[in-house]
Design an enzyme around this catalytic site. Structure first.
Site: not given
Length: 508
Positions: A284, A358
């Site tokens: 990020k 996920r």
């Protein structure tokens, strides 16, 4: 590695039908006021049975002198010598009406509590409007997290310690409602404490340890699966995400067995527990990466909810399955293009290591479905796309149409305001991989929240009614305080999930 204190200390709550007989020197009385009419703009006190004409008159004269208008969530502190308290805090409810929504009371109480930092004792007449909402709002508005403050910056006061809720009805049902509201607020505070604890002190093993302690104290069955057992049992998603960190992953299972009869309703809860998310190799940007201390907000809410279900003795079975990992870049981290095998056998091409939530959730969902639940609720700080679509305060709910709408409706009733979202069938095509069963991200920039929900749907067993609640922004308030919500962890969607559990306990 743990802080010296134990997070927020929930105030004691009592219910009374009258003001104290003698003056309480350190107490503040909270009263509701409404805004005036076009002809008379003065704030007026909402009618309640605890104040006589003299007391009401003193308060209204003082408010007029200060120019208070009684606008929604406006607070004004005054002195009323005839009353047995040190001062009075008037909190505005806006225009007068026959009834106020519970969340309006909750938010007004929260604003009142936040404005009274340093006050240890409050007496509230808001409870005669809605005792549960008033207590929840006061406790959550008073919440603060100071475990890592030194003496130099730590609060000098003890914070709110005692709440007396004045209500004309002090029967057992009202007292039960007050106790329930206290437990709910305490659960939200627990979730907030988890989220606000920095990743230096809340890594997977420590998170699992604290969850285990909470679970055992509440009488839950507890199972903690370590990294070696995860690898042996084929939890490829959790292992794959966690292998980039020196602090290995865990899977925690907390079970409340409250169901009765031959076939009690079973509810599975699953929450994302990424204790810090750098994005892994798909790292990020540095700006605001510190907000990723909140990436275990779903797990925090799930743990708090199953403990609350046990405290409230809900007559259903609730099993929380909580995967915990830290997503770091290192020589051992998974790479974009790697293929892993999720628990249960589905292979996944990891195109982006920052879509890690996920992966651990898929493992946990498959494990949760092995218990053959009637319902499954999963929640996670899953996608930045949730914020783009719905903003900072509105969770998105996806899943089985009927159950999705039921979850959203309960969420709106308790003031967490989740909104139902679709899972269009065509989005599955965006998750096709050239080398595996699925890819973990789509090649499209659109509908990211829905694509993530579509991915998770692939792992839910047939016949299980399920809902996925994306709380990427609602779980962590990066802006200024509002209502009963301060900066940092919010505890969302603890109250939503508990409301759904209560609904299932009553209606199946």
């Amino acid at each position: 590695m743990s802080p010296a204190s134990t997070g927020f200390q929930v105030p004691t709550v009592t219910v009374s039908s009258s003001l104290p007989k003698r003056k309480v020197d350190d107490a503040v009385l909270i009263v509701a006021v409404v805004s005036g009419t076009d002809e008379d703009s003065r704030a007026t006190v909402v009618s309640n049975p605890f104040l006589d004409a003299e007391g009401v008159g003193e308060i209204e004269v003082a408010l007029e002198a200060l120019g208070a208008k009684g606008g929604s969530e406006q607070v004004t502190r005054v002195v009323a010598p005839s009353l047995p308290v040190a001062s009075v805090l008037a909190v505005g409810l806006g225009k007068n009406r026959d009834a106020w929504p519970a969340d309006a009371i909750r938010r007004a109480a929260g604003v009142a509590a936040r404005s009274l930092n340093g006050t240890e004792t409050v007496i509230t007449t808001l409870s005669d409007i809605d005792v549960s909402a008033a207590i929840e709002g006061l406790i959550l508005g008073a919440y603060r997290f100071s475990d890592f403050r030194s003496e130099k910056t730590a609060p000098k006061d003890n914070g709110l310690r005692s709440i007396t809720a004045l209500t004309a009805d002090t029967k057992s049902k009202t007292k039960d409602a007050a106790a329930r509201a206290t437990d709910i607020a305490a659960a939200v505070a627990t979730a907030r404490d988890f989220v606000n604890t920095p990743p230096s002190h809340l890594f997977p093993a420590e998170f699992a340890k604290r969850a285990e302690a909470l679970g055992k104290a509440a009488g839950l069955e507890v199972e903690v699966v370590d990294d070696k057992a995860l690898a042996k049992d084929g939890y490829g998603g959790i292992v794959g995400v966690g292998k980039g960190s020196s602090r290995p992953p865990r899977l925690v299972r907390l079970s409340h067995r409250g169901g009765k009869g031959r076939k009690p309703k079973k509810v599975a809860l699953v929450g994302k527990g990424i204790t810090f998310d750098t994005g892994g190799i798909s790292i990020k940007p540095a700006a605001n990466m510190h907000h990723m201390t909140s990436d275990m907000g779903g797990a925090a809410a799930v743990i708090a909810t199953v403990v609350l279900a046990a405290r409230q003795k809900l007559p259903i079975d609730v099993v929380a399955t909580v995967p915990m990992a830290e997503n770091m870049p290192s020589a051992t981290a998974q790479r974009p293009g790697d293929v892993l095998t999720q628990y249960g056998g589905i292979t996944v091409e990891v195109l982006n290591t920052d879509a890690e939530g996920r992966l651990i959730l898929a493992d946990a969902i498959v494990r949760a479905c092995e218990d053959d639940p009637d319902y499954l609720i999963e929640t996670s700080t899953l996608t930045g796309a949730q914020t783009v679509a719905l903003g900072a305060r509105t969770p998105g709910v996806m899943g089985s149409d009927e159950f999705r709408d039921r979850v959203a409706e309960r969420s709106q009733e308790v003031g967490e305001n989740a909104w139902p979202m679709p899972l269009p069938e065509e989005l599955k095509d965006d998750l096709k991989s050239t080398v595996a069963d699925l890819a973990n991200v789509s090649g499209s920039r659109y509908a990211g929240m829905l694509v993530a929900g579509t991915y998770l749907r692939e792992f839910v067993a047939d016949g299980v009614q399920w809902a996925h609640i994306d709380v990427a922004a609602p779980a962590y308030n990066t802006g200024g305080p509002w209502g009963y919500t301060g900066k940092g962890g919010t505890g969302v969607p603890t109250r939503t999930m508990f409301a759904v559990l209560e609904d299932i306990a009553v209606n199946g």
